[in-house]
Design a protein around this motif. Sequence first.
Motif, PDB file in Angstrom:
ATOM      1  N   TYR A  45       0.848  -1.190   0.000  1.00  0.00           N
ATOM      2  CA  TYR A  45       0.000   0.000   0.000  1.00  0.00           C
ATOM      3  C   TYR A  45       0.887   1.244   0.000  1.00  0.00           C
ATOM      4  O   TYR A  45       1.725   1.422   0.875  1.00  0.00           O
ATOM      5  CB  TYR A  45      -0.908   0.004   1.228  1.00  0.00           C
ATOM      6  N   GLU A  46       0.711   2.092  -0.993  1.00  0.00           N
ATOM      7  CA  GLU A  46       1.592   3.259  -1.138  1.00  0.00           C
ATOM      8  C   GLU A  46       1.119   4.430  -0.278  1.00  0.00           C
ATOM      9  O   GLU A  46      -0.068   4.755  -0.238  1.00  0.00           O
ATOM     10  CB  GLU A  46       1.681   3.671  -2.605  1.00  0.00           C
ATOM     11  N   ILE A  47       2.097   5.036   0.395  1.00  0.00           N
ATOM     12  CA  ILE A  47       1.823   6.168   1.278  1.00  0.00           C
ATOM     13  C   ILE A  47       2.622   7.377   0.794  1.00  0.00           C
ATOM     14  O   ILE A  47       3.856   7.377   0.858  1.00  0.00           O
ATOM     15  CB  ILE A  47       2.214   5.843   2.732  1.00  0.00           C
ATOM     16  N   PRO A  48       1.922   8.412   0.313  1.00  0.00           N
ATOM     17  CA  PRO A  48       2.640   9.626  -0.102  1.00  0.00           C
ATOM     18  C   PRO A  48       2.893  10.540   1.087  1.00  0.00           C
ATOM     19  O   PRO A  48       2.046  10.672   1.970  1.00  0.00           O
ATOM     20  CB  PRO A  48       1.659  10.268  -1.094  1.00  0.00           C
ATOM     21  N   VAL A  49       4.064  11.148   1.118  1.00  0.00           N
ATOM     22  CA  VAL A  49       4.395  12.104   2.176  1.00  0.00           C
ATOM     23  C   VAL A  49       4.931  13.371   1.518  1.00  0.00           C
ATOM     24  O   VAL A  49       5.811  13.299   0.653  1.00  0.00           O
ATOM     25  CB  VAL A  49       5.458  11.531   3.144  1.00  0.00           C
ATOM     26  N   GLN A  50       4.393  14.509   1.913  1.00  0.00           N
ATOM     27  CA  GLN A  50       4.867  15.777   1.367  1.00  0.00           C
ATOM     28  C   GLN A  50       5.021  16.795   2.488  1.00  0.00           C
ATOM     29  O   GLN A  50       4.117  17.003   3.291  1.00  0.00           O
ATOM     30  CB  GLN A  50       3.901  16.311   0.304  1.00  0.00           C
ATOM     31  N   ILE A  51       6.207  17.388   2.550  1.00  0.00           N
ATOM     32  CA  ILE A  51       6.486  18.457   3.506  1.00  0.00           C
ATOM     33  C   ILE A  51       7.074  19.618   2.719  1.00  0.00           C
ATOM     34  O   ILE A  51       8.222  19.558   2.261  1.00  0.00           O
ATOM     35  CB  ILE A  51       7.470  17.992   4.603  1.00  0.00           C
ATOM     36  N   GLY A  52       6.294  20.664   2.542  1.00  0.00           N
ATOM     37  CA  GLY A  52       6.749  21.789   1.716  1.00  0.00           C
ATOM     38  C   GLY A  52       6.935  21.338   0.267  1.00  0.00           C
ATOM     39  O   GLY A  52       6.027  20.759  -0.335  1.00  0.00           O
ATOM     40  N   TRP A  54       9.232  19.145  -0.588  1.00  0.00           N
ATOM     41  CA  TRP A  54       9.762  17.771  -0.585  1.00  0.00           C
ATOM     42  C   TRP A  54       8.625  16.771  -0.541  1.00  0.00           C
ATOM     43  O   TRP A  54       7.680  16.916   0.242  1.00  0.00           O
ATOM     44  CB  TRP A  54      10.663  17.561   0.633  1.00  0.00           C
ATOM     45  N   SER A  55       8.695  15.754  -1.400  1.00  0.00           N
ATOM     46  CA  SER A  55       7.662  14.716  -1.398  1.00  0.00           C
ATOM     47  C   SER A  55       8.282  13.373  -1.772  1.00  0.00           C
ATOM     48  O   SER A  55       9.283  13.301  -2.495  1.00  0.00           O
ATOM     49  CB  SER A  55       6.548  15.067  -2.386  1.00  0.00           C
ATOM     50  N   HIS A  56       7.684  12.329  -1.260  1.00  0.00           N
ATOM     51  CA  HIS A  56       8.152  10.978  -1.575  1.00  0.00           C
ATOM     52  C   HIS A  56       7.003  10.009  -1.367  1.00  0.00           C
ATOM     53  O   HIS A  56       6.255  10.117  -0.399  1.00  0.00           O
ATOM     54  CB  HIS A  56       9.334  10.585  -0.681  1.00  0.00           C
TER      55      HIS A  56
END
Length: 392
Positions: A45-52, A54-56
């Motif tokens: 299950y893919e989890i996107p993370v974005q801070i400002g 920056w994203s991954h």
Amino acid sequence: MPLQKIRNFFELEAAAGITLGISALIAIIIANSPLSGAFDNWLHYEIPVQIGTWSHTADVKHWVKDGLMAIFFFHVGLEIKKEIMEGELSDAKKLALPVFGALGGMIMPALIFIAVIMLEGHQDLIKGWTIPVATDIAFAVAAIAVVAKNIPSSLKIFLLTLAVVDDLGAVVLIAALYSSNIDYVALSWSLGIFVVLLALPRLGIRRPWVFVMGGLVMWAFMLQSGFHPTLAGVMTAITVPLKSNSDAFESPLEDLHDDFSAWVKYAIMPLFALTHAGFSFSGMGISTILSPLVVAIVCGLSIGKPLGVLGMVYFSKIIGIARIPENITMRQLLGVGALCGIGFTMSLFLGGLSYADKGEIISNELKMGVFLGSIISGIIGIALLAKSNEKA
């Protein structure tokens, strides 16, 4: 009463290894149950993370391997630095024996692995030579705790120091072998943060969590750089000062090591085992156990480790660089060498990096080899040490 029993369990030296083993067993049970499909969907299950800016995006399995394992290596890095600064690794004479043992315990398993693979004509699998090089500290400590009353304390210190040096070797291998498609801009930012963190203690800034936050940013850039992000964990640990300049806390390094210790032992490592150790027995048989990869891993861990450790320890003694304590016998050294063959989580980790582009068959053979090799090594090590004593 139940709470006291739980508290007593977690105070045991073997508790971390037992917890790790239970997690691996659960992973294997799930992989061979009707829940395997749902569990596999959760792992991917893919989890996107974005801070400002920056994203991954990554699946659960990769967040554990690339994210949480960076915390594990941060914890290991703190331990290594503490040992170098004021522990067993600070004394050159004391350091020589486990260092030579660790070198032998890395070189011999790798050579045996390569020899087996080449004899079987599977050159495409040679890149997995790092798999039997590793030692799982938690399991090795759990195993030696079983026979702790029968062995001298110097032998336990030897095992722990050897395992720490072994982990340091694993970090070097990860940096040298598992980096690709380098983004030099992201790498420059990561190295720049590393330099800043190194400078902070000289500027009087020694608050522990300042280094943690800086390390988190370093990890984000390292992830984008193409170098394995777990390296950021070790690099952050290098920057953490041993001594404080405040009465509020004595040692930033020791504080952080203690703060993360329980999380690493009872959450991160068990979660890694849960997400990476499971494999299905479906379609497996004698042919699987006798496959070149399984045989190479088992031989590397259960034969290469003890022979390599013992051989290099005695070589260091012969050339006069190190001295073997009088209360430690050859049988005990061989037993410790065998316990170092318990690769488990570290072997699975390195194997996952080595065969990331391979299919399910190789993945299952990798796990089978690591499990068999680790179990055999543990049994041999405990058997050799069980009959020994301080006067042996």
